[in-house]
Scaffold this motif. Structure first.
Motif, PDB file in Angstrom:
ATOM      1  N   ALA A 101      -1.921   4.143 -12.023  1.00 46.86           N
ATOM      2  CA  ALA A 101      -1.556   5.245 -11.140  1.00 46.86           C
ATOM      3  C   ALA A 101      -1.813   4.906  -9.673  1.00 46.86           C
ATOM      4  CB  ALA A 101      -2.322   6.506 -11.543  1.00 46.86           C
ATOM      5  N   VAL A 102      -2.929   4.222  -9.396  1.00 40.74           N
ATOM      6  CA  VAL A 102      -3.267   3.883  -8.009  1.00 40.74           C
ATOM      7  C   VAL A 102      -2.244   2.915  -7.429  1.00 40.74           C
ATOM      8  CG1 VAL A 102      -4.987   2.818  -6.512  1.00 40.74           C
ATOM      9  CG2 VAL A 102      -5.722   4.322  -8.375  1.00 40.74           C
ATOM     10  N   LYS A 103      -1.909   1.880  -8.195  1.00 40.54           N
ATOM     11  CA  LYS A 103      -0.948   0.898  -7.706  1.00 40.54           C
ATOM     12  C   LYS A 103       0.444   1.502  -7.570  1.00 40.54           C
ATOM     13  CE  LYS A 103      -3.314  -3.241  -9.411  1.00 40.54           C
ATOM     14  NZ  LYS A 103      -3.218  -4.419 -10.303  1.00 40.54           N
ATOM     15  N   LEU A 104       0.806   2.403  -8.478  1.00 36.91           N
ATOM     16  CA  LEU A 104       2.104   3.057  -8.381  1.00 36.91           C
ATOM     17  C   LEU A 104       2.175   3.928  -7.133  1.00 36.91           C
ATOM     18  CD1 LEU A 104       4.871   3.708  -9.487  1.00 36.91           C
ATOM     19  CD2 LEU A 104       3.828   5.414 -11.006  1.00 36.91           C
ATOM     20  N   ASP A 105       1.084   4.616  -6.819  1.00 35.24           N
ATOM     21  CA  ASP A 105       1.014   5.414  -5.597  1.00 35.24           C
ATOM     22  C   ASP A 105       1.221   4.514  -4.382  1.00 35.24           C
ATOM     23  OD1 ASP A 105       0.414   7.047  -3.482  1.00 35.24           O
ATOM     24  OD2 ASP A 105      -1.384   7.900  -4.365  1.00 35.24           O
ATOM     25  N   GLN A 106       0.493   3.407  -4.318  1.00 39.34           N
ATOM     26  CA  GLN A 106       0.625   2.482  -3.197  1.00 39.34           C
ATOM     27  C   GLN A 106       2.041   1.911  -3.120  1.00 39.34           C
ATOM     28  OE1 GLN A 106      -2.451  -0.334  -4.112  1.00 39.34           O
ATOM     29  NE2 GLN A 106      -4.078   0.881  -3.147  1.00 39.34           N
ATOM     30  N   PHE A 107       2.604   1.609  -4.257  1.00 38.62           N
ATOM     31  CA  PHE A 107       3.956   1.052  -4.314  1.00 38.62           C
ATOM     32  C   PHE A 107       4.970   2.025  -3.709  1.00 38.62           C
ATOM     33  CE2 PHE A 107       7.977   0.822  -6.665  1.00 38.62           C
ATOM     34  CZ  PHE A 107       8.345  -0.490  -6.430  1.00 38.62           C
ATOM     35  N   LEU A 108       4.883   3.299  -4.065  1.00 46.44           N
ATOM     36  CA  LEU A 108       5.812   4.299  -3.536  1.00 46.44           C
ATOM     37  C   LEU A 108       5.599   4.511  -2.042  1.00 46.44           C
ATOM     38  CD1 LEU A 108       5.696   6.908  -6.447  1.00 46.44           C
ATOM     39  CD2 LEU A 108       7.621   5.450  -5.827  1.00 46.44           C
ATOM     40  N   GLN A 109       4.347   4.568  -1.628  1.00 45.34           N
ATOM     41  CA  GLN A 109       4.047   4.780  -0.215  1.00 45.34           C
ATOM     42  C   GLN A 109       4.603   3.640   0.640  1.00 45.34           C
ATOM     43  OE1 GLN A 109       2.707   7.409   1.113  1.00 45.34           O
ATOM     44  NE2 GLN A 109       1.571   8.470  -0.485  1.00 45.34           N
ATOM     45  N   GLU A 110       4.370   2.410   0.197  1.00 46.20           N
ATOM     46  CA  GLU A 110       4.747   1.258   1.009  1.00 46.20           C
ATOM     47  C   GLU A 110       6.256   1.026   1.038  1.00 46.20           C
ATOM     48  OE1 GLU A 110       2.592  -1.955  -0.678  1.00 46.20           O
ATOM     49  OE2 GLU A 110       0.620  -1.228  -0.012  1.00 46.20           O
ATOM     50  N   ASN A 111       6.933   1.291  -0.060  1.00 43.71           N
ATOM     51  CA  ASN A 111       8.336   0.904  -0.159  1.00 43.71           C
ATOM     52  C   ASN A 111       9.326   2.042   0.098  1.00 43.71           C
ATOM     53  OD1 ASN A 111       8.273  -2.027  -1.230  1.00 43.71           O
ATOM     54  ND2 ASN A 111       6.837  -0.949  -2.580  1.00 43.71           N
ATOM     55  N   PHE A 112       8.894   3.303  -0.109  1.00 48.29           N
ATOM     56  CA  PHE A 112       9.868   4.388  -0.012  1.00 48.29           C
ATOM     57  C   PHE A 112       9.433   5.552   0.885  1.00 48.29           C
ATOM     58  CE2 PHE A 112      10.545   2.690  -4.426  1.00 48.29           C
ATOM     59  CZ  PHE A 112      11.672   1.964  -4.114  1.00 48.29           C
ATOM     60  N   LEU A 113       8.143   5.795   1.006  1.00 47.15           N
ATOM     61  CA  LEU A 113       7.694   6.981   1.725  1.00 47.15           C
ATOM     62  C   LEU A 113       7.277   6.669   3.160  1.00 47.15           C
ATOM     63  CD1 LEU A 113       5.732   8.774  -1.158  1.00 47.15           C
ATOM     64  CD2 LEU A 113       8.028   9.272  -0.292  1.00 47.15           C
ATOM     65  N   ASN A 114       6.300   5.821   3.317  1.00 49.29           N
ATOM     66  CA  ASN A 114       5.793   5.519   4.669  1.00 49.29           C
ATOM     67  C   ASN A 114       6.571   4.365   5.300  1.00 49.29           C
ATOM     68  OD1 ASN A 114       3.885   7.521   4.571  1.00 49.29           O
ATOM     69  ND2 ASN A 114       2.281   6.189   3.761  1.00 49.29           N
ATOM     70  N   THR A 115       7.880   4.485   5.310  1.00 52.56           N
ATOM     71  CA  THR A 115       8.708   3.463   5.951  1.00 52.56           C
ATOM     72  C   THR A 115       8.901   3.812   7.425  1.00 52.56           C
ATOM     73  OG1 THR A 115      10.755   4.638   5.393  1.00 52.56           O
ATOM     74  CG2 THR A 115       9.916   3.049   3.781  1.00 52.56           C
ATOM     75  N   PRO A 116       9.202   2.825   8.266  1.00 55.08           N
ATOM     76  CA  PRO A 116       9.397   3.123   9.702  1.00 55.08           C
ATOM     77  C   PRO A 116      10.449   4.199   9.955  1.00 55.08           C
ATOM     78  CG  PRO A 116       9.210   0.760   9.358  1.00 55.08           C
ATOM     79  CD  PRO A 116       9.268   1.374   7.999  1.00 55.08           C
ATOM     80  N   LYS A 117      11.526   4.188   9.195  1.00 56.82           N
ATOM     81  CA  LYS A 117      12.577   5.174   9.416  1.00 56.82           C
ATOM     82  C   LYS A 117      12.110   6.567   9.036  1.00 56.82           C
ATOM     83  CE  LYS A 117      16.847   4.198   9.166  1.00 56.82           C
ATOM     84  NZ  LYS A 117      18.227   3.830   8.785  1.00 56.82           N
ATOM     85  N   VAL A 142       1.243  11.054  -9.802  1.00 60.89           N
ATOM     86  CA  VAL A 142       1.589   9.798 -10.478  1.00 60.89           C
ATOM     87  C   VAL A 142       0.781   9.697 -11.762  1.00 60.89           C
ATOM     88  CG1 VAL A 142       2.244   8.551  -8.398  1.00 60.89           C
ATOM     89  CG2 VAL A 142      -0.133   8.545  -9.129  1.00 60.89           C
ATOM     90  N   SER A 143       1.298   8.964 -12.719  1.00 63.15           N
ATOM     91  CA  SER A 143       0.626   8.830 -14.012  1.00 63.15           C
ATOM     92  C   SER A 143       0.341   7.370 -14.297  1.00 63.15           C
ATOM     93  CB  SER A 143       1.497   9.410 -15.129  1.00 63.15           C
ATOM     94  OG  SER A 143       2.676   8.641 -15.303  1.00 63.15           O
ATOM     95  N   ASP A 144      -0.707   7.134 -15.096  1.00 60.62           N
ATOM     96  CA  ASP A 144      -0.957   5.784 -15.581  1.00 60.62           C
ATOM     97  C   ASP A 144       0.133   5.390 -16.567  1.00 60.62           C
ATOM     98  OD1 ASP A 144      -3.262   4.886 -14.240  1.00 60.62           O
ATOM     99  OD2 ASP A 144      -4.523   6.169 -15.491  1.00 60.62           O
ATOM    100  N   GLU A 145       0.158   4.118 -16.871  1.00 54.55           N
ATOM    101  CA  GLU A 145       1.198   3.611 -17.766  1.00 54.55           C
ATOM    102  C   GLU A 145       1.104   4.272 -19.139  1.00 54.55           C
ATOM    103  OE1 GLU A 145       2.660  -0.609 -19.790  1.00 54.55           O
ATOM    104  OE2 GLU A 145       0.868  -0.514 -18.535  1.00 54.55           O
ATOM    105  N   SER A 146       2.246   4.646 -19.671  1.00 52.63           N
ATOM    106  CA  SER A 146       2.358   5.147 -21.033  1.00 52.63           C
ATOM    107  C   SER A 146       3.563   4.465 -21.668  1.00 52.63           C
ATOM    108  CB  SER A 146       2.512   6.675 -21.036  1.00 52.63           C
ATOM    109  OG  SER A 146       3.671   7.060 -20.307  1.00 52.63           O
ATOM    110  N   SER A 147       3.952   4.894 -22.837  1.00 56.48           N
ATOM    111  CA  SER A 147       5.110   4.288 -23.496  1.00 56.48           C
ATOM    112  C   SER A 147       6.221   5.310 -23.631  1.00 56.48           C
ATOM    113  CB  SER A 147       4.730   3.745 -24.883  1.00 56.48           C
ATOM    114  OG  SER A 147       4.311   4.806 -25.723  1.00 56.48           O
ATOM    115  N   THR A 148       7.425   4.808 -23.654  1.00 55.95           N
ATOM    116  CA  THR A 148       8.592   5.660 -23.831  1.00 55.95           C
ATOM    117  C   THR A 148       9.654   4.861 -24.560  1.00 55.95           C
ATOM    118  OG1 THR A 148      10.193   7.087 -22.693  1.00 55.95           O
ATOM    119  CG2 THR A 148       9.695   4.986 -21.659  1.00 55.95           C
ATOM    120  N   THR A 149      10.609   5.547 -25.141  1.00 55.74           N
ATOM    121  CA  THR A 149      11.696   4.866 -25.825  1.00 55.74           C
ATOM    122  C   THR A 149      12.859   4.671 -24.865  1.00 55.74           C
ATOM    123  OG1 THR A 149      12.554   6.995 -26.626  1.00 55.74           O
ATOM    124  CG2 THR A 149      11.088   5.758 -28.093  1.00 55.74           C
ATOM    125  N   MET A 150      13.520   3.541 -25.026  1.00 58.83           N
ATOM    126  CA  MET A 150      14.667   3.226 -24.178  1.00 58.83           C
ATOM    127  C   MET A 150      15.841   2.866 -25.080  1.00 58.83           C
ATOM    128  SD  MET A 150      15.027   0.400 -21.113  1.00 58.83           S
ATOM    129  CE  MET A 150      14.007   1.387 -20.003  1.00 58.83           C
TER     130      MET A 150
END
Length: 297
Positions: free
Chosen positions: A86-102, A116-124
């Motif tokens: 969950a922590v890394k996913l939060d950082q990932f979203l902030q850096e790449n999509f939310l806290n962008t210069p634009k 955000v949630s920790d990793e779980s499983s889902t069917t694909m």
């Protein structure tokens, strides 16, 4: 009682025959039966050994197949995202999509919390199109050579094949967040997710995008200063329901994104052993080979 010469000869021959018969049944027959049994055992062992040699001869193909399957699985895994808690996913979203210069420049701001949630499983499952197939008696009567039915079967072949495949389970991380954003920046955000996934071969999805106001509070592109305040006067022609909207909210609305990123474990490296050499069986050293003992912890 005396035996004549003839009787003694007959008795001698009889004794020899008895001794010979006893010798055959006691010594010769068991040896012969053992020899026949050993011959059968030797034949069975030779047949078994030849089968093993055929199996050993297939080792290079098995090694190649294992490496090819590992490589194929690795290529598939590379199309998924690296695992994140969950922590890394939060950082990932902030850096790449939310806290962008634009987003910072255009006053795009997070509303509420970023869940955000920790990793779980889902069917694909498999994505495929199921064509609409119609049939009626006149059509069936017209199919004199079966070509119409074959054409229908070909049309739904992909759906039939993919529909029969079992869905697979993969890892997934989910996030939900709302941002105050303009119409232009909202479309850019959606496009940024798509572009990031394509550029980095990542597997991610925007499951839903919902708008507090689909008109974006007037929908006007408003020129603002660095602090987000209007430059000049409010735009003309605003509908009545937007006339009381605060300056900072003109052209903006709250948009809620539900986002998922998918993970798949990369296959581990595999040791298929040395290259097989059929000449190893030519000598006799292999007969005395002893496998090394397995170490146990």
């Amino acid at each position: 009682m005396k035996f004549g010469y003839r009787d003694r000869i007959v008795l001698l021959i009889a004794c020899v025959l008895v001794i010979l018969g006893i010798g055959i049944f006691v010594f010769v027959k068991p040896k012969y039966e053992k020899m026949r049994k050993d011959e059968k055992t030797l034949k069975d062992e030779r047949d078994s050994w030849n089968l093993k040699l055929n199996d050993y001869a297939g080792i290079p193909q098995y090694q190649k197949s294992i490496l090819e399957k590992r490589e194929d699985a690795n290529k598939i895994a590379l199309k998924f995202t690296d695992e994140m808690d969950a922590v890394k996913l939060d950082q990932f979203l902030q850096e790449n999509f939310l806290n962008t210069p634009k987003n910072i420049q255009y006053q795009t701001r997070l509303r509420g919390s970023l869940a955000v949630s920790d990793e779980s499983s889902t069917t694909m499952g498999y994505y495929y199109y199921t064509p609409s197939i119609i049939s009626y008696p006149l059509m069936e009567y017209a199919d004199l050579d079966g070509s119409l039915q074959r054409a229908l079967d070909e049309k739904r072949k992909d759906a039939t094949v993919l529909g029969a495949r079992a869905v697979q389970s993969v890892g997934v991380g989910n996030a939900s967040f709302s941002v105050r954003i303009s119409k232009e920046n909202c479309m850019e955000f959606v496009d940024a997710v798509r572009k990031f996934a394509e550029d980095h071969s990542d597997a991610m999805m925007l499951n839903s995008v919902s708008f507090a106001d689909c008109k974006f509070n007037g929908g006007k592109t408003v020129e603002r200063d660095e602090e987000g305040k209007l430059k000049g006067t409010r735009p003309e022609g605003l509908p009545d329901k937007y006339k009381d909207i605060k300056d900072e909210d003109l052209g903006y609305t709250d948009v809620t994104f539900v986002y998922s990123v998918f993970y798949m474990q990369e296959p581990t490296a595999v040791d298929v052993g040395p290259e097989y050499q059929a000449s190893i069986w030519d000598g006799s050293e292999w007969k005395n080979y002893k496998a090394p003992e397995q170490k146990t912890e």
